[in-house]
Design a protein around this motif. Sequence first.
Motif, PDB file in Angstrom:
ATOM      1  N   SER A 305     108.975  22.933  -4.137  1.00  0.00           N
ATOM      2  CA  SER A 305     110.058  22.697  -3.194  1.00  0.00           C
ATOM      3  C   SER A 305     109.881  21.321  -2.563  1.00  0.00           C
ATOM      4  CB  SER A 305     110.090  23.770  -2.101  1.00  0.00           C
ATOM      5  OG  SER A 305     108.920  23.697  -1.304  1.00  0.00           O
ATOM      6  N   PHE A 306     110.933  20.863  -1.922  1.00  0.00           N
ATOM      7  CA  PHE A 306     110.872  19.559  -1.257  1.00  0.00           C
ATOM      8  C   PHE A 306     109.853  19.578  -0.118  1.00  0.00           C
ATOM      9  CE2 PHE A 306     112.506  16.521   1.954  1.00  0.00           C
ATOM     10  CZ  PHE A 306     112.360  15.355   1.205  1.00  0.00           C
ATOM     11  N   LYS A 307     109.746  20.713   0.592  1.00  0.00           N
ATOM     12  CA  LYS A 307     108.768  20.827   1.663  1.00  0.00           C
ATOM     13  C   LYS A 307     107.351  20.729   1.124  1.00  0.00           C
ATOM     14  CE  LYS A 307     107.158  23.902   5.336  1.00  0.00           C
ATOM     15  NZ  LYS A 307     107.324  25.219   5.997  1.00  0.00           N
ATOM     16  N   SER A 308     107.084  21.417   0.006  1.00  0.00           N
ATOM     17  CA  SER A 308     105.752  21.340  -0.594  1.00  0.00           C
ATOM     18  C   SER A 308     105.430  19.929  -1.067  1.00  0.00           C
ATOM     19  CB  SER A 308     105.647  22.329  -1.762  1.00  0.00           C
ATOM     20  OG  SER A 308     105.809  23.653  -1.322  1.00  0.00           O
ATOM     21  N   TYR A 309     106.430  19.263  -1.623  1.00  0.00           N
ATOM     22  CA  TYR A 309     106.239  17.878  -2.081  1.00  0.00           C
ATOM     23  C   TYR A 309     105.861  16.976  -0.908  1.00  0.00           C
ATOM     24  CZ  TYR A 309     107.405  13.371  -4.229  1.00  0.00           C
ATOM     25  OH  TYR A 309     107.354  12.078  -4.706  1.00  0.00           O
ATOM     26  N   CYS A 310     106.587  17.084   0.183  1.00  0.00           N
ATOM     27  CA  CYS A 310     106.291  16.261   1.358  1.00  0.00           C
ATOM     28  C   CYS A 310     104.942  16.630   1.968  1.00  0.00           C
ATOM     29  CB  CYS A 310     107.398  16.421   2.394  1.00  0.00           C
ATOM     30  SG  CYS A 310     109.003  15.765   1.888  1.00  0.00           S
ATOM     31  N   THR A 311     104.607  17.919   1.923  1.00  0.00           N
ATOM     32  CA  THR A 311     103.318  18.360   2.465  1.00  0.00           C
ATOM     33  C   THR A 311     102.158  17.740   1.707  1.00  0.00           C
ATOM     34  OG1 THR A 311     104.254  20.464   3.203  1.00  0.00           O
ATOM     35  CG2 THR A 311     101.867  20.369   2.894  1.00  0.00           C
ATOM     36  N   VAL A 312     102.234  17.781   0.374  1.00  0.00           N
ATOM     37  CA  VAL A 312     101.164  17.216  -0.445  1.00  0.00           C
ATOM     38  C   VAL A 312     101.052  15.716  -0.210  1.00  0.00           C
ATOM     39  CG1 VAL A 312     100.440  16.744  -2.812  1.00  0.00           C
ATOM     40  CG2 VAL A 312     101.260  19.015  -2.195  1.00  0.00           C
ATOM     41  N   LEU A 313     102.173  15.018  -0.146  1.00  0.00           N
ATOM     42  CA  LEU A 313     102.142  13.577   0.105  1.00  0.00           C
ATOM     43  C   LEU A 313     101.518  13.276   1.466  1.00  0.00           C
ATOM     44  CD1 LEU A 313     105.503  12.099  -1.237  1.00  0.00           C
ATOM     45  CD2 LEU A 313     103.230  12.014  -2.270  1.00  0.00           C
ATOM     46  N   PHE A 425     114.799  18.031  -6.649  1.00  0.00           N
ATOM     47  CA  PHE A 425     115.173  19.046  -5.672  1.00  0.00           C
ATOM     48  C   PHE A 425     116.634  18.992  -5.238  1.00  0.00           C
ATOM     49  CE2 PHE A 425     110.629  17.949  -4.810  1.00  0.00           C
ATOM     50  CZ  PHE A 425     110.089  19.097  -5.360  1.00  0.00           C
ATOM     51  N   PHE A 426     117.357  17.929  -5.624  1.00  0.00           N
ATOM     52  CA  PHE A 426     118.756  17.828  -5.213  1.00  0.00           C
ATOM     53  C   PHE A 426     119.712  17.691  -6.399  1.00  0.00           C
ATOM     54  CE2 PHE A 426     116.205  16.273  -1.637  1.00  0.00           C
ATOM     55  CZ  PHE A 426     116.666  17.103  -0.621  1.00  0.00           C
ATOM     56  N   LEU A 427     119.434  16.726  -7.290  1.00  0.00           N
ATOM     57  CA  LEU A 427     120.347  16.509  -8.409  1.00  0.00           C
ATOM     58  C   LEU A 427     120.181  17.569  -9.494  1.00  0.00           C
ATOM     59  CD1 LEU A 427     120.175  12.612  -8.796  1.00  0.00           C
ATOM     60  CD2 LEU A 427     121.882  14.002  -7.598  1.00  0.00           C
ATOM     61  N   LEU A 428     118.933  17.880  -9.868  1.00  0.00           N
ATOM     62  CA  LEU A 428     118.691  18.837 -10.947  1.00  0.00           C
ATOM     63  C   LEU A 428     119.271  20.223 -10.659  1.00  0.00           C
ATOM     64  CD1 LEU A 428     117.423  19.326 -13.700  1.00  0.00           C
ATOM     65  CD2 LEU A 428     115.258  19.858 -12.544  1.00  0.00           C
ATOM     66  N   PRO A 429     119.092  20.792  -9.451  1.00  0.00           N
ATOM     67  CA  PRO A 429     119.715  22.100  -9.188  1.00  0.00           C
ATOM     68  C   PRO A 429     121.240  22.072  -9.328  1.00  0.00           C
ATOM     69  CG  PRO A 429     118.035  21.640  -7.550  1.00  0.00           C
ATOM     70  CD  PRO A 429     118.216  20.386  -8.336  1.00  0.00           C
ATOM     71  N   LYS A 434     126.022  23.568 -12.538  1.00  0.00           N
ATOM     72  CA  LYS A 434     127.222  23.210 -13.294  1.00  0.00           C
ATOM     73  C   LYS A 434     127.149  23.730 -14.723  1.00  0.00           C
ATOM     74  CE  LYS A 434     128.538  19.044 -10.725  1.00  0.00           C
ATOM     75  NZ  LYS A 434     128.747  17.565 -10.807  1.00  0.00           N
ATOM     76  N   SER A 435     125.968  23.603 -15.338  1.00  0.00           N
ATOM     77  CA  SER A 435     125.821  24.078 -16.714  1.00  0.00           C
ATOM     78  C   SER A 435     125.966  25.593 -16.793  1.00  0.00           C
ATOM     79  CB  SER A 435     124.462  23.648 -17.272  1.00  0.00           C
ATOM     80  OG  SER A 435     123.410  24.226 -16.521  1.00  0.00           O
ATOM     81  N   LYS A 436     125.436  26.299 -15.775  1.00  0.00           N
ATOM     82  CA  LYS A 436     125.589  27.752 -15.742  1.00  0.00           C
ATOM     83  C   LYS A 436     127.053  28.140 -15.562  1.00  0.00           C
ATOM     84  CE  LYS A 436     120.973  28.791 -13.906  1.00  0.00           C
ATOM     85  NZ  LYS A 436     120.224  29.339 -12.761  1.00  0.00           N
ATOM     86  N   GLY A 437     127.783  27.351 -14.741  1.00  0.00           N
ATOM     87  CA  GLY A 437     129.187  27.642 -14.545  1.00  0.00           C
ATOM     88  C   GLY A 437     129.997  27.443 -15.817  1.00  0.00           C
ATOM     89  N   LYS A 438     129.682  26.418 -16.599  1.00  0.00           N
ATOM     90  CA  LYS A 438     130.378  26.188 -17.850  1.00  0.00           C
ATOM     91  C   LYS A 438     130.108  27.303 -18.850  1.00  0.00           C
ATOM     92  CE  LYS A 438     130.501  21.150 -17.467  1.00  0.00           C
ATOM     93  NZ  LYS A 438     130.063  19.847 -18.074  1.00  0.00           N
ATOM     94  N   LEU A 439     128.856  27.792 -18.878  1.00  0.00           N
ATOM     95  CA  LEU A 439     128.533  28.877 -19.798  1.00  0.00           C
ATOM     96  C   LEU A 439     129.277  30.157 -19.440  1.00  0.00           C
ATOM     97  CD1 LEU A 439     124.672  28.360 -20.209  1.00  0.00           C
ATOM     98  CD2 LEU A 439     126.450  27.876 -21.889  1.00  0.00           C
ATOM     99  N   LYS A 440     129.373  30.420 -18.153  1.00  0.00           N
ATOM    100  CA  LYS A 440     130.106  31.613 -17.718  1.00  0.00           C
ATOM    101  C   LYS A 440     131.592  31.491 -18.065  1.00  0.00           C
ATOM    102  CE  LYS A 440     127.020  32.964 -13.947  1.00  0.00           C
ATOM    103  NZ  LYS A 440     126.904  33.189 -12.481  1.00  0.00           N
ATOM    104  N   ALA A 441     132.144  30.266 -17.914  1.00  0.00           N
ATOM    105  CA  ALA A 441     133.567  30.050 -18.204  1.00  0.00           C
ATOM    106  C   ALA A 441     133.866  30.256 -19.688  1.00  0.00           C
ATOM    107  CB  ALA A 441     133.979  28.647 -17.761  1.00  0.00           C
ATOM    108  N   GLN A 442     132.914  29.897 -20.541  1.00  0.00           N
ATOM    109  CA  GLN A 442     133.114  30.073 -21.983  1.00  0.00           C
ATOM    110  C   GLN A 442     133.023  31.558 -22.352  1.00  0.00           C
ATOM    111  OE1 GLN A 442     130.173  27.599 -23.817  1.00  0.00           O
ATOM    112  NE2 GLN A 442     131.193  25.684 -23.268  1.00  0.00           N
TER     113      GLN A 442
END
Length: 442
Positions: A305-313, A425-429, A434-442
Amino acid sequence: MADQHTTEAAAQPHLKSRQASSASSISFASESSFGDKPEWFTKDTSVQYQKTSAEVDPAVGFFYTSRTLTILGVMLLSLVYVAMTPELDDTMTNVKIGVVASIGVFCVFGMLQFRDSLLLRPHPALWRVVLSLGVVYQLFLVFLLFQNKHDARRFFTYLDPSLGIPLPEKSYGDACELTYDNVVSQVFDEFVLAHALGWFCKALILRDYTFCWILSVMFEVMEYSLSHQLNNFDECWWDHWILDVLICNWLGMYLGVKTCEYFEMKQYSWQGLAEIPTFRGKMKRSIAQFTPKSWTKFEWDMTKSFKSYCTVLFVLTMFLICELNAFYLKTLLWIPPAHSINVIRILLYFMFGIPGVREAYQYFHDVNCKRIGPQAWLLIGNIATEVLIVCKFGQGEFPNPAPKEIVYFWVVFLSLLTAFPIYQFFLLPKLQDKSKGKLKAQ
């Protein structure tokens, strides 16, 4: 009558609470009503917490019973004895004895009245003394911060008249040929054993093999980056990566991690001394008192998570700064590396780091922990105050600018450290949704 009984019943919990609070304020306790967690763990209070019946062992009950007045009497009698002894004509000796006695009295007060940490062995009082020493060290650093570097150097001559002399320049990067003599001279350097022992202690504090490896590599990177300021950081490539990282650091952290794994897998069953029939069993139980009561495995999970990332840094940065402070302080204050003052500082930070990192880990990873522990708070304060001293005393001491390749490296490195969490933590999710939504739409 019913209302009267109801009122009395409602008042009983409050009465018990007040009685428990009064008793706990003078208790030599080790556990709280929250299991093994002290009260500061879940709420804001400075009241000591009570011992539980699990800690009441008749054979060692003396050590877990309130002895505040007894200790106060012993301390005052000791001061009376000192006050009645013949005065010394040596002013310097009198001042040193007075300072040491003052620190001792403060530590006795802290042992009895300070809050407990999360650590219970060998006794919570030990970690209260460590907290007291942390306060003393912080006060000393604040005092030093308000001096100029010339007066600070002169101050240390009162502790040791041999100090106050500029340190000789020493570089480890003058003879980098892989010859027998060069390698032997580095292997038998006085700090090789200190490297291994230091990383053994760091592994016990961090309790994570990967974290230790990252810290080990990053410290060598810091040495490369700051070698234009400190000659001690100018080392041969094989000294950096083979002797330090692959041999000394690895050996220390390997033994430290194995020790952590032993405590992690150990079956913890604490039996009272009175219940152990054999003398040998009693001796083993007494020695076991100096081992952890239980063991918490640290799972830093930097990419979880982003919190864990900041904690380790944050923890990584604090460790690196603490290490760098040792080199800068000895250089600016003219204290030789092997001097007892540097050794005492290292030992103090080891004792500060054990409960400090434990409390910091709990604060960052446990949602039930509402505030950071006192040991962690003070540890951060100590390191930050040292940084202020280095910045103040270092003005004009390091005129050489950083090489361009070092500047370029850190620009790229910091850019990657910033870009990774943005993507992870922001773009990838969002892309995954979006990819899951496209699969459901198909």
